[in-house]
Enzyme design. Sequence first.
Site, PDB file in Angstrom:
ATOM      1  N   LYS A   1      -3.707   3.500   6.227  1.00 60.51           N
ATOM      2  CA  LYS A   1      -3.161   2.676   5.153  1.00 60.51           C
ATOM      3  C   LYS A   1      -1.676   3.000   4.992  1.00 60.51           C
ATOM      4  CE  LYS A   1      -5.489   1.164   0.962  1.00 60.51           C
ATOM      5  NZ  LYS A   1      -6.317   1.594  -0.156  1.00 60.51           N
ATOM      6  N   VAL A   2      -0.847   1.975   5.077  1.00 62.80           N
ATOM      7  CA  VAL A   2       0.604   2.160   4.992  1.00 62.80           C
ATOM      8  C   VAL A   2       1.145   1.337   3.824  1.00 62.80           C
ATOM      9  CG1 VAL A   2       2.794   1.915   6.238  1.00 62.80           C
ATOM     10  CG2 VAL A   2       0.693   2.363   7.519  1.00 62.80           C
TER      11      VAL A   2
END
Length: 310
Positions: free
Chosen positions: A125-126
């Site tokens: 997850k960015v």
Amino acid sequence: MLRPDDIHQGAGFRRVTMEAVNPTPDSKKLAHPAPFAPRIFADTATLSDIRPLKEGGIINGVTTNPSLMKRAGAKSWNGALKIMQEIVDYMAPAPVSLELTELQPEKMVEQAKRLAGMGTNVVVKVPTGGYQAIDKALDPFTGLKVMRELWKHDIKVNATLIFNSTQAFWAANAGATYVSPFLGRLADYLYKHDQPEREPGNSLHFLEDHKAPEGGRDITANTPYVANDGLRKDSGVRLINEIVVVFNNYRITTEVLAASFRNASQMAECLLAGADILTVPAPILMGVADHPLTFEGMKAFVEDAKVFEK
Ligand code: G3P
């Protein structure tokens, strides 16, 4: 609820171009009736919440974030890694999103590789943007650059903290496998700051003023812009449909992962809006089989069935 006219119907076509979630094995005579159902993830880092949902066949994935990790009891990065590994192992091969905490591109890529190494089901997850809120010296495109780099390394990305469809588009363009629009936070925001002159996100252009009838009371049910006991609370769901339409227009296969749910009605609306995946807090998911009238009906059936015991 969203009105049928508000919902772009491109969503249905889009799903059948994606991998079937419930494929029917050749050995089966009875075809599965919902091959292209959206996937449902649990939005939690607490394994005891995840277990009954997985065992019940309710979820086929998990999403986490640093706040959920803290809530699950992580007091250090090593503590968080331990919790992450347990979830990844328990859910495999179903996808589990683990969020980056580093803020410098090289360190983010390094951390992403470490997380991706925890299992083939890991999705990194960015945060899509917001870097300058932490430090003005940071590159505003940090998230997008890291997404592009991770795509080059065959690492799946979930682009998070998305509040408008352009953020979603650029994340997809950078190679993200999933985008996570936070519909609940957007709906909360619009509810608190409900002033027509404010335009915090591009989903606002869907809105119209809802006025109480002259001399009458404000109606908060069955009006076009009311989802859940309040004016304009469905706006986050409109964003989901907007992203689905944009992706449909350009044959973008990035999946729209609707996140930040506040109630079960928003789940129903996201299904109408064409979301590919819903990630939902455990307490909401625990209630999906129930309804007050179902409780009543069950009691009556069980009571009446007692006659057969004689
Ligand atoms: O998956 C994103 C989600 O965890 C954010 O939810 O409730 O903090 O707005 P919330």
